[in-house]
Design a protein around this motif. Structure first.
Motif, PDB file in Angstrom:
ATOM      1  N   PRO A  74      13.596   6.771  11.762  1.00 55.00           N
ATOM      2  CA  PRO A  74      12.245   6.748  11.191  1.00 55.00           C
ATOM      3  C   PRO A  74      12.272   6.078   9.819  1.00 55.00           C
ATOM      4  CG  PRO A  74      12.910   8.972  11.866  1.00 55.00           C
ATOM      5  CD  PRO A  74      14.135   8.128  11.866  1.00 55.00           C
ATOM      6  N   ILE A  75      11.238   5.324   9.495  1.00 51.59           N
ATOM      7  CA  ILE A  75      11.153   4.696   8.180  1.00 51.59           C
ATOM      8  C   ILE A  75       9.788   4.969   7.561  1.00 51.59           C
ATOM      9  CG2 ILE A  75      12.790   2.871   8.801  1.00 51.59           C
ATOM     10  CD1 ILE A  75      10.374   0.965   8.974  1.00 51.59           C
ATOM     11  N   LYS A  76       9.711   4.751   6.267  1.00 45.70           N
ATOM     12  CA  LYS A  76       8.489   5.048   5.518  1.00 45.70           C
ATOM     13  C   LYS A  76       7.576   3.820   5.485  1.00 45.70           C
ATOM     14  CE  LYS A  76      11.046   6.149   2.051  1.00 45.70           C
ATOM     15  NZ  LYS A  76      11.508   6.539   0.688  1.00 45.70           N
ATOM     16  N   THR A  77       6.761   3.690   6.476  1.00 45.76           N
ATOM     17  CA  THR A  77       5.768   2.616   6.481  1.00 45.76           C
ATOM     18  C   THR A  77       4.532   3.121   7.198  1.00 45.76           C
ATOM     19  OG1 THR A  77       5.320   0.309   7.075  1.00 45.76           O
ATOM     20  CG2 THR A  77       6.567   1.600   8.665  1.00 45.76           C
ATOM     21  N   ARG A  78       3.382   2.576   6.844  1.00 43.81           N
ATOM     22  CA  ARG A  78       2.132   2.975   7.486  1.00 43.81           C
ATOM     23  C   ARG A  78       1.564   1.885   8.379  1.00 43.81           C
ATOM     24  NH1 ARG A  78      -1.005   5.799   2.337  1.00 43.81           N
ATOM     25  NH2 ARG A  78       0.476   7.533   2.035  1.00 43.81           N
ATOM     26  N   GLU A  79       2.276   0.766   8.435  1.00 44.74           N
ATOM     27  CA  GLU A  79       1.768  -0.346   9.225  1.00 44.74           C
ATOM     28  C   GLU A  79       2.925  -1.236   9.644  1.00 44.74           C
ATOM     29  OE1 GLU A  79      -0.801  -2.562   6.697  1.00 44.74           O
ATOM     30  OE2 GLU A  79       0.749  -2.990   5.218  1.00 44.74           O
ATOM     31  N   ARG A  80       2.635  -2.090  10.621  1.00 43.43           N
ATOM     32  CA  ARG A  80       3.631  -3.060  11.058  1.00 43.43           C
ATOM     33  C   ARG A  80       3.795  -4.130   9.984  1.00 43.43           C
ATOM     34  NH1 ARG A  80       5.546  -3.576  15.881  1.00 43.43           N
ATOM     35  NH2 ARG A  80       3.839  -2.352  16.770  1.00 43.43           N
ATOM     36  N   GLN A  81       5.009  -4.474   9.640  1.00 43.99           N
ATOM     37  CA  GLN A  81       5.267  -5.479   8.620  1.00 43.99           C
ATOM     38  C   GLN A  81       6.660  -6.052   8.815  1.00 43.99           C
ATOM     39  OE1 GLN A  81       6.164  -3.980   4.594  1.00 43.99           O
ATOM     40  NE2 GLN A  81       5.939  -1.884   5.400  1.00 43.99           N
ATOM     41  N   PRO A  82       6.917  -7.252   8.292  1.00 43.16           N
ATOM     42  CA  PRO A  82       8.273  -7.802   8.362  1.00 43.16           C
ATOM     43  C   PRO A  82       9.254  -6.916   7.600  1.00 43.16           C
ATOM     44  CG  PRO A  82       6.683  -9.507   7.823  1.00 43.16           C
ATOM     45  CD  PRO A  82       5.958  -8.208   7.710  1.00 43.16           C
ATOM     46  N   ILE A  83      10.443  -6.776   8.171  1.00 42.60           N
ATOM     47  CA  ILE A  83      11.455  -5.872   7.618  1.00 42.60           C
ATOM     48  C   ILE A  83      12.718  -6.650   7.266  1.00 42.60           C
ATOM     49  CG2 ILE A  83      12.909  -3.858   8.070  1.00 42.60           C
ATOM     50  CD1 ILE A  83       9.979  -3.142   7.894  1.00 42.60           C
ATOM     51  N   ARG A  84      13.273  -6.311   6.095  1.00 47.55           N
ATOM     52  CA  ARG A  84      14.585  -6.838   5.721  1.00 47.55           C
ATOM     53  C   ARG A  84      15.609  -5.731   5.910  1.00 47.55           C
ATOM     54  NH1 ARG A  84      15.937 -11.106   2.688  1.00 47.55           N
ATOM     55  NH2 ARG A  84      13.814 -11.310   1.859  1.00 47.55           N
ATOM     56  N   LEU A  85      16.671  -6.041   6.634  1.00 48.39           N
ATOM     57  CA  LEU A  85      17.733  -5.082   6.894  1.00 48.39           C
ATOM     58  C   LEU A  85      18.967  -5.459   6.090  1.00 48.39           C
ATOM     59  CD1 LEU A  85      17.357  -4.982  10.781  1.00 48.39           C
ATOM     60  CD2 LEU A  85      16.529  -3.267   9.167  1.00 48.39           C
ATOM     61  N   ARG A  86      19.555  -4.461   5.432  1.00 43.47           N
ATOM     62  CA  ARG A  86      20.811  -4.691   4.713  1.00 43.47           C
ATOM     63  C   ARG A  86      21.923  -4.000   5.473  1.00 43.47           C
ATOM     64  NH1 ARG A  86      20.236  -4.646  -1.360  1.00 43.47           N
ATOM     65  NH2 ARG A  86      19.394  -6.669  -0.716  1.00 43.47           N
ATOM     66  N   ALA A  87      22.845  -4.782   5.987  1.00 40.50           N
ATOM     67  CA  ALA A  87      23.958  -4.260   6.769  1.00 40.50           C
ATOM     68  C   ALA A  87      25.223  -4.281   5.930  1.00 40.50           C
ATOM     69  CB  ALA A  87      24.147  -5.086   8.034  1.00 40.50           C
ATOM     70  N   ARG A  88      26.075  -3.291   6.200  1.00 42.36           N
ATOM     71  CA  ARG A  88      27.343  -3.201   5.447  1.00 42.36           C
ATOM     72  C   ARG A  88      28.467  -2.865   6.409  1.00 42.36           C
ATOM     73  NH1 ARG A  88      23.471  -0.535   2.509  1.00 42.36           N
ATOM     74  NH2 ARG A  88      23.079  -1.251   0.369  1.00 42.36           N
ATOM     75  N   ASN A  89      29.651  -3.354   6.039  1.00 40.23           N
ATOM     76  CA  ASN A  89      30.895  -2.876   6.661  1.00 40.23           C
ATOM     77  C   ASN A  89      32.000  -2.997   5.631  1.00 40.23           C
ATOM     78  OD1 ASN A  89      31.687  -5.568   6.621  1.00 40.23           O
ATOM     79  ND2 ASN A  89      31.322  -5.913   8.818  1.00 40.23           N
ATOM     80  N   ALA A  90      33.218  -2.792   6.039  1.00 35.01           N
ATOM     81  CA  ALA A  90      34.329  -2.788   5.079  1.00 35.01           C
ATOM     82  C   ALA A  90      34.497  -4.130   4.396  1.00 35.01           C
ATOM     83  CB  ALA A  90      35.623  -2.381   5.787  1.00 35.01           C
ATOM     84  N   GLY A  91      33.999  -5.183   5.034  1.00 34.25           N
ATOM     85  CA  GLY A  91      34.174  -6.507   4.459  1.00 34.25           C
ATOM     86  C   GLY A  91      33.095  -6.914   3.480  1.00 34.25           C
ATOM     87  N   GLY A  92      32.022  -6.157   3.373  1.00 36.88           N
ATOM     88  CA  GLY A  92      30.953  -6.502   2.445  1.00 36.88           C
ATOM     89  C   GLY A  92      29.591  -6.168   3.018  1.00 36.88           C
ATOM     90  N   GLU A  93      28.541  -6.811   2.506  1.00 34.69           N
ATOM     91  CA  GLU A  93      27.192  -6.550   2.982  1.00 34.69           C
ATOM     92  C   GLU A  93      26.446  -7.871   3.160  1.00 34.69           C
ATOM     93  OE1 GLU A  93      25.631  -4.004  -0.106  1.00 34.69           O
ATOM     94  OE2 GLU A  93      24.623  -5.692  -1.071  1.00 34.69           O
ATOM     95  N   TRP A  94      25.437  -7.828   4.006  1.00 34.75           N
ATOM     96  CA  TRP A  94      24.628  -9.010   4.264  1.00 34.75           C
ATOM     97  C   TRP A  94      23.233  -8.574   4.674  1.00 34.75           C
ATOM     98  CZ3 TRP A  94      28.226  -6.912   7.429  1.00 34.75           C
ATOM     99  CH2 TRP A  94      27.894  -6.657   8.762  1.00 34.75           C
ATOM    100  N   ASP A  95      22.273  -9.471   4.453  1.00 35.63           N
ATOM    101  CA  ASP A  95      20.873  -9.177   4.781  1.00 35.63           C
ATOM    102  C   ASP A  95      20.474  -9.863   6.083  1.00 35.63           C
ATOM    103  OD1 ASP A  95      20.599  -7.650   2.573  1.00 35.63           O
ATOM    104  OD2 ASP A  95      19.276  -9.007   1.472  1.00 35.63           O
ATOM    105  N   VAL A  96      19.622  -9.186   6.814  1.00 33.53           N
ATOM    106  CA  VAL A  96      19.079  -9.716   8.065  1.00 33.53           C
ATOM    107  C   VAL A  96      17.573  -9.499   8.043  1.00 33.53           C
ATOM    108  CG1 VAL A  96      19.019  -9.545  10.575  1.00 33.53           C
ATOM    109  CG2 VAL A  96      21.183  -9.176   9.347  1.00 33.53           C
ATOM    110  N   LEU A  97      16.806 -10.563   8.136  1.00 30.05           N
ATOM    111  CA  LEU A  97      15.362 -10.422   8.325  1.00 30.05           C
ATOM    112  C   LEU A  97      15.126 -10.163   9.809  1.00 30.05           C
ATOM    113  CD1 LEU A  97      13.853 -13.157   5.991  1.00 30.05           C
ATOM    114  CD2 LEU A  97      13.280 -10.733   5.988  1.00 30.05           C
ATOM    115  N   ASP A  98      14.577  -9.008  10.116  1.00 33.21           N
ATOM    116  CA  ASP A  98      14.496  -8.542  11.498  1.00 33.21           C
ATOM    117  C   ASP A  98      13.494  -9.348  12.311  1.00 33.21           C
ATOM    118  OD1 ASP A  98      14.629  -7.069  13.809  1.00 33.21           O
ATOM    119  OD2 ASP A  98      13.215  -5.553  13.109  1.00 33.21           O
TER     120      ASP A  98
END
Length: 729
Positions: A74-98
């Motif tokens: 569940p996420i805190k939004t009241r409407e449909r909107q573009p989402i940016r996802l920040r993913a992480r693992n042991a090697g670092g982090e990266w962003d994904v526009l969903d």
């Protein structure tokens, strides 16, 4: 562990991770479940995922649901909107526009028009289009694959992993907007057939740019509009009736007109710098390019295309091709493209069994496989296929300002039994051999071109006696503007290849074309097909010693330029290339250092100049009142004479002597007494001929009791053709 109401079904999760799910948008992205907004994402290699708005506001952490990379929460939004996802693992982090938080780009009207096969701007909707959508820059992909279980966009951007970017299915058309991707992105489609089989990766049927062979992936093109400077040409073109306008076409294979010193291809820009001025200086009105549609195999010359919307990458990018057309227009040259809607190659990355079924082609090999070329034949009766091909034609006119399409192999489209033995073809619903679906398609595409692009035209390469090829569709014709006159080419070349002593017995080969010359709007073609595969060059077809070969060819070309019909000559023949053409090397330009070859080039330039400046030679090219035989039956001397005329124009006499014997005091009827100026004499010294003739002019004297009012007494040079123009006092 009890599944929360907002969590995805386990079966859906497994299918997404395994790449089996047919409706990824029904699982991934934002979904409102029982009043709760839940976000689901598939990000392989991620250990944690956090959701943010585009503005950077954190919306919540997603919970790993499957070790393969499925996250939800569940996420805190009241409407449909573009989402940016920040993913992480042991090697670092990266962003994904969903991609799955975006709505569809295609709309209800697109669905409707595509569904009925009437969409005339599919090239704006299908394929790859870089754009800004819902405030985010990216690329929209769309493709037709109605029988697929899943379609995904794959490329280096997702490690060619078809699980990562599955598309949304809209009634058999699949689409997805992938943020960030833009110009130069390499991509293909991974398609899972209805039986679960993963097909070989497919290039985009609507790709507007492709990789350079031997690679064959599609490329997201630069969306920057091309800046045209050909407005004056386009405005003038719109007012022209090409049947009554000079049309002298220089047919060119871009890969072998001229090569760079190291043997590599010239670019579109180099062609604009060298080919365009050359053709303009020679007096041609149009360039005709053998297919520039993307194709994998050089020796196919482009006639087995895999990209009907993409200029081949061999010579540069699409903007480079646009610059070439623009340069041609600025020089007053039209551009005609050879276009191949008759068949397509069966390369596995292409259209063949595109979604695991016979989609673009007929399933029955008696209808869908071409035995001569080992290619697949389009299913013209399928509305989506007809729309695909129609849009290809319209795209070249709109996007690249081309002036005409020469449609290849029309005869193979029209006849169901073309190159087939009895029992190897399927009759139409009336029991006949006419391909009614192909007829309907050709009528459709021709009508649309003439409706949308004033001054543009369509030319058929059609080698049979099918009636009304160049008659309007409203009169029951196929709707082409012109038809190649293959009969003229065959008959006259057969005559010219004979020793002069035998020509008297085959005199009718040169006159027969006039029996049907005005049944269609004809182009007289001396094309690439006549100078390849062991047929020899035009010069080598001519009999006699070297001098006679050149004289024969000069006389023949002038015969053709004086004959009713538009003109087409393949590159290299204008300077009498000795070797037959090969796509693997450039033309033998060094031959121009020799007087006979330079003389031939001068003659063709002068023929073009005469043709364009004398209305009698072109204004009634397609109408019988522009032609009149004067001497058509002098078999003994192999002499022909006729009159070209047009209302309000000075008439032109054409006289051809096809023996190596000069004729003194040869009498030719003339319609008007007075001075007739020798406008063309193919024996002139300027052309490396014998330099004999009539001192530049002849006086026609009045006669009585004859069909014509006057008579000329001429000297006919050996193996020569004369153009005489009446010159009023």
């Amino acid at each position: 562990m009890t599944r929360e109401v907002w969590q995805a079904e386990s079966r859906d999760v497994e299918d997404i991770v395994a790449g089996r799910h047919g409706n990824a948008f029904g699982v991934l992205g934002l979904h409102e479940v029982s009043g709760v907004w839940v976000l689901r994402a598939f990000i392989p290699h991620a250990e944690t995922v956090t959701a943010y708005t585009l503005a950077g506001e954190e919306l919540g952490h997603l919970i790993p649901r499957h070790g393969g990379g499925f996250f939800e929460g569940p996420i805190k939004t009241r409407e449909r909107q573009p989402i940016r996802l920040r993913a992480r693992n042991a090697g670092g982090e990266w962003d994904v526009l969903d991609p799955y938080s975006f709505g569809p780009v295609l709309g209800p009207m697109d669905d409707y028009l595509m569904g009925e096969g009437s969409h005339l701007r599919l090239f704006d909707k299908l394929g790859a289009h870089e754009m800004k959508f819902e405030g985010v820059h990216g690329t929209h992909f769309a493709v037709w694959a109605p029988n697929a279980r899943r379609v995904s966009v794959v490329g280096p951007f997702n490690d060619w992993d078809g699980r990562r970017n599955p598309m949304r299915n809209r009634n058999g058309y699949w689409e997805v907007f992938i943020p960030v991707l833009g110009t130069g992105t390499i991509y293909k489609y991974e398609i899972v057939a209805a039986n679960g089989q993963v097909l070989p990766l497919k290039a985009d049927p609507f790709a507007r740019q492709s990789e350079l062979r031997p690679r064959n992936a599609s490329v997201v093109p630069d969306p920057t509009p091309f800046t045209w400077s050909d407005q004056a040409y386009m405005e003038e073109r719109a007012s022209k009736d090409w049947r009554r306008t000079p049309m002298s076409i220089y047919e060119v294979h871009l890969g072998s007109w001229r090569r760079r010193p190291d043997g590599t291809f010239m670019s579109y820009d180099q062609m604009a710098e060298q080919l365009v001025p050359y053709a303009a200086d020679m007096g041609y009105t149009h360039l005709e390019f053998m297919p520039v549609s993307e194709h994998p195999f050089d020796p196919s010359w482009g006639y087995q295309p895999t990209g009907l919307f993409a200029p081949t990458a061999r010579f540069g990018d699409p903007a480079g091709f646009a610059r070439l057309v623009n340069a041609a227009h600025e020089a007053g040259l039209g551009v005609i493209l050879d276009w191949v809607p008759a068949h397509f190659p069966t390369d596995e990355f292409g259209l063949s069994h595109f979604d695991g079924t016979a989609l673009y082609e007929h399933a029955d090999p008696r209808q869908g496989f071409h035995p001569d070329w080992n290619t697949a034949i389009y299913n013209f009766g399928r509305k989506e296929v007809s729309a695909f091909l129609t849009n290809s034609a319209l795209y070249w006119f709109e996007q690249f300002h081309i002036d005409g399409l020469r449609v290849d192999a029309v005869a193979s489209m029209l006849y169901l039994d073309y190159s087939r033995q009895p029992g190897q073809w399927v009759p139409n619903k009336h029991g006949g051999n006419e391909n009614l679906e192909a007829v309907a398609f050709l009528q459709r595409v021709n009508a649309e071109v003439y409706r949308q692009f004033p001054g543009a035209f369509m030319i058929a390469e059609e080698s049979t006696s099918w009636p009304g090829v160049s008659h309007p569709t409203y009169a029951g014709g196929l709707g082409f503007g012109f038809k190649w006159n293959m009969g003229f080419m065959n008959d006259t070349l057969r005559f010219m290849s004979r020793e002069a002593v035998h020509r008297r017995y085959h005199h009718g080969d040169m006159t027969f074309g006039l029996v049907y010359a005005f049944s269609e709007n004809f182009v007289l073609p001396l094309s690439h097909d006549e100078v390849v595969h062991g047929k020899g060059s035009l010069l080598e077809k001519m009999p006699g010693d070297d001098w006679q070969q050149f004289a024969n060819l000069r006389a023949y070309l002038a015969f053709m330029w004086g004959h009713p019909g538009k003109k087409l000559l393949f590159m290299g023949q204008e300077f009498a290339q000795r070797e037959e053409w090969s796509e693997a090397r450039g033309l033998d330009w060094w031959l121009l250092d020799a007087a006979p070859h330079e003389g031939m080039r001068r003659l063709v330039a002068d023929l073009n100049a005469a043709y364009r400046s004398l209305p009698a030679l072109y204004e009634r090219d397609c109408e019988p009142d522009g032609f009149e035989w004067l001497i058509g039956n002098d078999q003994a001397n192999s002499v022909y004479a006729w009159l070209r005329k047009s209302k309000g124009a000075d008439p032109v006499l054409v006289i051809a002597n096809f023996t190596p014997v000069p004729r003194s005091n040869y009498k030719v009827p003339a319609p008007i007494a007075g001075r007739w100026v020798e406008r063309i004499n193919t024996d002139a010294g300027w052309y490396a001929g014998g330099n004999t003739g009539n001192q530049g002019a002849v006086i026609a004297k009045p006669v009585e009791g004859r069909h014509m009012a006057a008579e000329l007494e001429l000297y006919l040079p050996p193996l020569a053709t004369l153009f005489l123009k009446y010159e009023p006092e």
